[in-house]
Design an enzyme around this catalytic site. Structure first.
Site, PDB file in Angstrom:
ATOM      1  N   ASP A   1       5.336   2.028  -3.248  1.00  0.00           N
ATOM      2  CA  ASP A   1       4.694   1.935  -4.553  1.00  0.00           C
ATOM      3  C   ASP A   1       4.695   0.476  -5.012  1.00  0.00           C
ATOM      4  O   ASP A   1       5.702  -0.232  -4.866  1.00  0.00           O
ATOM      5  CB  ASP A   1       5.454   2.807  -5.558  1.00  0.00           C
ATOM      6  CG  ASP A   1       4.878   2.683  -6.947  1.00  0.00           C
ATOM      7  OD1 ASP A   1       3.832   3.302  -7.207  1.00  0.00           O
ATOM      8  OD2 ASP A   1       5.458   1.934  -7.764  1.00  0.00           O
TER       9      ASP A   1
ATOM     10  N   GLU B   1       0.859  -1.185   0.000  1.00  0.00           N
ATOM     11  CA  GLU B   1       0.000   0.000   0.000  1.00  0.00           C
ATOM     12  C   GLU B   1       0.893   1.232   0.000  1.00  0.00           C
ATOM     13  O   GLU B   1       1.769   1.359   0.844  1.00  0.00           O
ATOM     14  CB  GLU B   1      -0.900  -0.008   1.239  1.00  0.00           C
ATOM     15  CG  GLU B   1      -1.700   1.260   1.460  1.00  0.00           C
ATOM     16  CD  GLU B   1      -2.546   1.659   0.272  1.00  0.00           C
ATOM     17  OE1 GLU B   1      -2.408   2.811  -0.184  1.00  0.00           O
ATOM     18  OE2 GLU B   1      -3.336   0.820  -0.216  1.00  0.00           O
TER      19      GLU B   1
ATOM     20  N   ASP C   1      -5.234  -4.449  -7.006  1.00  0.00           N
ATOM     21  CA  ASP C   1      -6.419  -3.634  -6.742  1.00  0.00           C
ATOM     22  C   ASP C   1      -5.923  -2.228  -6.446  1.00  0.00           C
ATOM     23  O   ASP C   1      -5.906  -1.788  -5.300  1.00  0.00           O
ATOM     24  CB  ASP C   1      -7.190  -4.226  -5.564  1.00  0.00           C
ATOM     25  CG  ASP C   1      -8.578  -3.617  -5.400  1.00  0.00           C
ATOM     26  OD1 ASP C   1      -9.089  -3.009  -6.357  1.00  0.00           O
ATOM     27  OD2 ASP C   1      -9.144  -3.754  -4.309  1.00  0.00           O
TER      28      ASP C   1
END
Length: 186
Positions: free
Chosen positions: A44, A17, A65
């Site tokens: 990243d 995340e 996602d």
């Protein structure tokens, strides 16, 4: 990740995340806890994939996602990125990517996945405008394998509101040669 951890307690689940605030919200409001089998990396996604590739680590499944305000960040939607992602999959590994059906990039996104993986499953769930791409490093799971897995997991998925019989209807094979749009590149 918390649901996957409950469903697959012996699996190691790495989450990536970019925003530490999202991790904090997950911990505070959704009971997300890290541990030896549930790890989080705040960086990243593409940088993480490159670092993992250089280390030799491989994954059996990668869930992608990643959204910004408009769509999937451009650097996570190219042939070059998907090749990097493919390189960290085990031989039977799968990429499962959450995406949209309504986008000016839909055909190009599909062509990009087809360029790197060939045929893929294009799942269109009951959620309006949502699709999930399932691509494999090797062969895609055959319909019989999907049915057997769905039957095996049906009772464990039911508390999450997933009807595996209905979910099987979402799977549509997208032949890699079907897409004529130019793939997305760095």
């Amino acid at each position: 990740p918390t649901a996957f951890h409950a469903l697959l307690p012996d699996a190691t689940i790495d989450s990536v995340e970019i925003d530490p605030a999202v991790v904090k919200v997950a911990q505070t409001w959704f009971g997300y806890e890290t541990g030896p089998r549930q790890r989080v990396f705040v960086e990243d996604g593409r940088a993480y994939v490159q670092r993992v590739r250089d280390s030799g680590l491989q994954y059996d499944m990668i869930l992608l996602d990643a959204f910004d305000a408009d769509y999937i960040p451009a650097h996570l939607l190219t042939v070059e990125f998907l090749q990097e992602l493919r390189s960290i999959l085990s031989d039977e590994g799968l990429v499962v990517a959450n995406s949209f059906t309504r986008s000016h990039l839909n055909e190009r996104e599909s062509a990009t996945y087809a360029t790197v993986f060939g045929d893929f499953y294009n799942l269109r769930a009951g959620i309006e405008g949502n699709r999930v791409i399932v691509a494999a490093k090797g062969e895609l799971p055959a319909p019989g394998v999907l049915q057997a897995n769905a039957a095996r997991l049906a009772s464990r998925l039911k508390p999450y509101g997933i009807d595996t019989s209905e979910a099987l209807d979402w799977f549509r094979r997208a032949p890699g040669g079907l897409f004529t749009a130019p793939p997305l590149r760095d």
